[in-house]
Design a protein around this motif. Structure first.
Motif, PDB file in Angstrom:
ATOM      1  N   VAL A  16       0.880  -1.165   0.000  1.00  0.00           N
ATOM      2  CA  VAL A  16       0.000   0.000   0.000  1.00  0.00           C
ATOM      3  C   VAL A  16       0.919   1.217   0.000  1.00  0.00           C
ATOM      4  O   VAL A  16       1.626   1.465   0.969  1.00  0.00           O
ATOM      5  N   LYS A  17       0.926   1.979  -1.093  1.00  0.00           N
ATOM      6  CA  LYS A  17       1.918   3.044  -1.268  1.00  0.00           C
ATOM      7  C   LYS A  17       1.537   4.364  -0.624  1.00  0.00           C
ATOM      8  O   LYS A  17       2.390   5.190  -0.365  1.00  0.00           O
ATOM      9  N   LYS A  18       0.280   4.605  -0.364  1.00  0.00           N
ATOM     10  CA  LYS A  18      -0.142   5.901   0.170  1.00  0.00           C
ATOM     11  C   LYS A  18      -0.178   5.933   1.692  1.00  0.00           C
ATOM     12  O   LYS A  18      -0.632   6.902   2.271  1.00  0.00           O
ATOM     13  N   ARG A  19       0.283   4.858   2.330  1.00  0.00           N
ATOM     14  CA  ARG A  19       0.245   4.792   3.788  1.00  0.00           C
ATOM     15  C   ARG A  19       1.554   4.244   4.319  1.00  0.00           C
ATOM     16  O   ARG A  19       2.298   3.569   3.625  1.00  0.00           O
ATOM     17  N   SER A  20       1.821   4.537   5.578  1.00  0.00           N
ATOM     18  CA  SER A  20       2.986   3.986   6.245  1.00  0.00           C
ATOM     19  C   SER A  20       2.589   3.694   7.694  1.00  0.00           C
ATOM     20  O   SER A  20       1.535   4.107   8.154  1.00  0.00           O
ATOM     21  N   GLN A  21       3.436   2.941   8.380  1.00  0.00           N
ATOM     22  CA  GLN A  21       3.156   2.647   9.780  1.00  0.00           C
ATOM     23  C   GLN A  21       4.396   2.914  10.607  1.00  0.00           C
ATOM     24  O   GLN A  21       5.510   2.789  10.139  1.00  0.00           O
ATOM     25  N   VAL A  22       4.143   3.296  11.843  1.00  0.00           N
ATOM     26  CA  VAL A  22       5.215   3.660  12.750  1.00  0.00           C
ATOM     27  C   VAL A  22       4.982   2.947  14.080  1.00  0.00           C
ATOM     28  O   VAL A  22       3.838   2.742  14.475  1.00  0.00           O
ATOM     29  N   LYS A  23       6.070   2.531  14.735  1.00  0.00           N
ATOM     30  CA  LYS A  23       5.963   1.845  16.018  1.00  0.00           C
ATOM     31  C   LYS A  23       5.791   2.874  17.122  1.00  0.00           C
ATOM     32  O   LYS A  23       6.547   3.843  17.190  1.00  0.00           O
ATOM     33  N   THR A  24       4.786   2.690  17.966  1.00  0.00           N
ATOM     34  CA  THR A  24       4.513   3.602  19.068  1.00  0.00           C
ATOM     35  C   THR A  24       4.328   2.799  20.347  1.00  0.00           C
ATOM     36  O   THR A  24       4.293   1.577  20.320  1.00  0.00           O
ATOM     37  N   THR A  25       4.204   3.501  21.460  1.00  0.00           N
ATOM     38  CA  THR A  25       3.891   2.832  22.717  1.00  0.00           C
ATOM     39  C   THR A  25       2.489   3.219  23.138  1.00  0.00           C
ATOM     40  O   THR A  25       2.080   4.365  23.002  1.00  0.00           O
ATOM     41  N   LEU A  26       1.767   2.258  23.629  1.00  0.00           N
ATOM     42  CA  LEU A  26       0.381   2.449  24.044  1.00  0.00           C
ATOM     43  C   LEU A  26       0.218   1.773  25.398  1.00  0.00           C
ATOM     44  O   LEU A  26       0.156   0.558  25.490  1.00  0.00           O
ATOM     45  N   GLY A  27       0.212   2.563  26.457  1.00  0.00           N
ATOM     46  CA  GLY A  27       0.085   2.006  27.800  1.00  0.00           C
ATOM     47  C   GLY A  27       1.264   1.150  28.206  1.00  0.00           C
ATOM     48  O   GLY A  27       1.102   0.148  28.887  1.00  0.00           O
ATOM     49  N   GLY A  28       2.448   1.490  27.758  1.00  0.00           N
ATOM     50  CA  GLY A  28       3.647   0.743  28.114  1.00  0.00           C
ATOM     51  C   GLY A  28       3.945  -0.420  27.189  1.00  0.00           C
ATOM     52  O   GLY A  28       4.979  -1.056  27.311  1.00  0.00           O
ATOM     53  N   ALA A  29       3.056  -0.723  26.255  1.00  0.00           N
ATOM     54  CA  ALA A  29       3.264  -1.820  25.315  1.00  0.00           C
ATOM     55  C   ALA A  29       3.485  -1.256  23.913  1.00  0.00           C
ATOM     56  O   ALA A  29       3.096  -0.139  23.605  1.00  0.00           O
ATOM     57  N   THR A  30       4.105  -2.055  23.053  1.00  0.00           N
ATOM     58  CA  THR A  30       4.382  -1.625  21.691  1.00  0.00           C
ATOM     59  C   THR A  30       3.132  -1.756  20.835  1.00  0.00           C
ATOM     60  O   THR A  30       2.448  -2.770  20.875  1.00  0.00           O
ATOM     61  N   ALA A  31       2.837  -0.723  20.035  1.00  0.00           N
ATOM     62  CA  ALA A  31       1.695  -0.731  19.130  1.00  0.00           C
ATOM     63  C   ALA A  31       2.148  -0.188  17.774  1.00  0.00           C
ATOM     64  O   ALA A  31       3.195   0.437  17.664  1.00  0.00           O
ATOM     65  N   TRP A  32       1.358  -0.429  16.729  1.00  0.00           N
ATOM     66  CA  TRP A  32       1.634   0.089  15.393  1.00  0.00           C
ATOM     67  C   TRP A  32       0.539   1.074  15.018  1.00  0.00           C
ATOM     68  O   TRP A  32      -0.643   0.787  15.147  1.00  0.00           O
ATOM     69  N   THR A  33       0.936   2.253  14.512  1.00  0.00           N
ATOM     70  CA  THR A  33      -0.005   3.296  14.115  1.00  0.00           C
ATOM     71  C   THR A  33       0.115   3.512  12.612  1.00  0.00           C
ATOM     72  O   THR A  33       1.205   3.734  12.098  1.00  0.00           O
ATOM     73  N   LYS A  34      -1.020   3.441  11.911  1.00  0.00           N
ATOM     74  CA  LYS A  34      -1.048   3.648  10.464  1.00  0.00           C
ATOM     75  C   LYS A  34      -1.224   5.127  10.176  1.00  0.00           C
ATOM     76  O   LYS A  34      -2.024   5.796  10.813  1.00  0.00           O
ATOM     77  N   ARG A  35      -0.460   5.653   9.171  1.00  0.00           N
ATOM     78  CA  ARG A  35      -0.458   7.080   8.890  1.00  0.00           C
ATOM     79  C   ARG A  35      -0.614   7.318   7.395  1.00  0.00           C
ATOM     80  O   ARG A  35      -0.048   6.600   6.582  1.00  0.00           O
ATOM     81  N   ASN A  36      -1.397   8.338   7.036  1.00  0.00           N
ATOM     82  CA  ASN A  36      -1.566   8.748   5.657  1.00  0.00           C
ATOM     83  C   ASN A  36      -0.335   9.556   5.259  1.00  0.00           C
ATOM     84  O   ASN A  36       0.005  10.535   5.909  1.00  0.00           O
ATOM     85  N   LYS A  37       0.353   9.160   4.177  1.00  0.00           N
ATOM     86  CA  LYS A  37       1.597   9.838   3.794  1.00  0.00           C
ATOM     87  C   LYS A  37       1.353  11.236   3.243  1.00  0.00           C
ATOM     88  O   LYS A  37       2.180  12.122   3.404  1.00  0.00           O
ATOM     89  N   LYS A  38       0.217  11.471   2.602  1.00  0.00           N
ATOM     90  CA  LYS A  38      -0.044  12.764   1.979  1.00  0.00           C
ATOM     91  C   LYS A  38      -0.368  13.835   3.020  1.00  0.00           C
ATOM     92  O   LYS A  38       0.224  14.905   3.036  1.00  0.00           O
ATOM     93  N   SER A  39      -1.307  13.550   3.916  1.00  0.00           N
ATOM     94  CA  SER A  39      -1.737  14.554   4.892  1.00  0.00           C
ATOM     95  C   SER A  39      -1.036  14.418   6.243  1.00  0.00           C
ATOM     96  O   SER A  39      -1.081  15.334   7.052  1.00  0.00           O
ATOM     97  N   GLY A  40      -0.410  13.277   6.520  1.00  0.00           N
ATOM     98  CA  GLY A  40       0.243  13.052   7.799  1.00  0.00           C
ATOM     99  C   GLY A  40      -0.723  12.652   8.905  1.00  0.00           C
ATOM    100  O   GLY A  40      -0.327  12.489  10.053  1.00  0.00           O
ATOM    101  N   GLU A  41      -1.998  12.469   8.559  1.00  0.00           N
ATOM    102  CA  GLU A  41      -3.031  12.129   9.539  1.00  0.00           C
ATOM    103  C   GLU A  41      -2.875  10.680  10.005  1.00  0.00           C
ATOM    104  O   GLU A  41      -2.625   9.782   9.202  1.00  0.00           O
ATOM    105  N   PHE A  42      -3.002  10.468  11.309  1.00  0.00           N
ATOM    106  CA  PHE A  42      -2.999   9.113  11.855  1.00  0.00           C
ATOM    107  C   PHE A  42      -4.364   8.496  11.621  1.00  0.00           C
ATOM    108  O   PHE A  42      -5.391   9.099  11.907  1.00  0.00           O
TER     109      PHE A  42
END
Length: 69
Positions: A16-42
């Motif tokens: 999927v070329k228009k999106r990317s994902q970044v590793k984040t922490t959520l309550g002390g645990a590792t989570a993945w957040t999907k982000r729109n590359k054009k607008s930067g919106e999570f």
């Protein structure tokens, strides 16, 4: 954009070329957040399963490199 033909085989050809994902922490645990590359919106967050400390990645979505400190 990803190609999903033939219909019904449940397989994606390419990333999927228009999106990317970044590793984040959520309550002390590792989570993945999907982000729109054009607008930067999570867009979405993969939540952590009850018995694990890390969430699974989104399928077919590119990963961003973590910012170096």
């Amino acid at each position: 954009m990803a190609v999903n033909k033939p219909v019904g085989d449940n397989a994606r050809k390419g990333a999927v070329k228009k999106r990317s994902q970044v590793k984040t922490t959520l309550g002390g645990a590792t989570a993945w957040t999907k982000r729109n590359k054009k607008s930067g919106e999570f867009m979405a967050v993969k939540k952590v399963a009850k018995k694990t400390k890390a969430a699974k990645k989104f399928k077919g979505v590119r990963r961003e490199k973590a910012a170096s400190r």
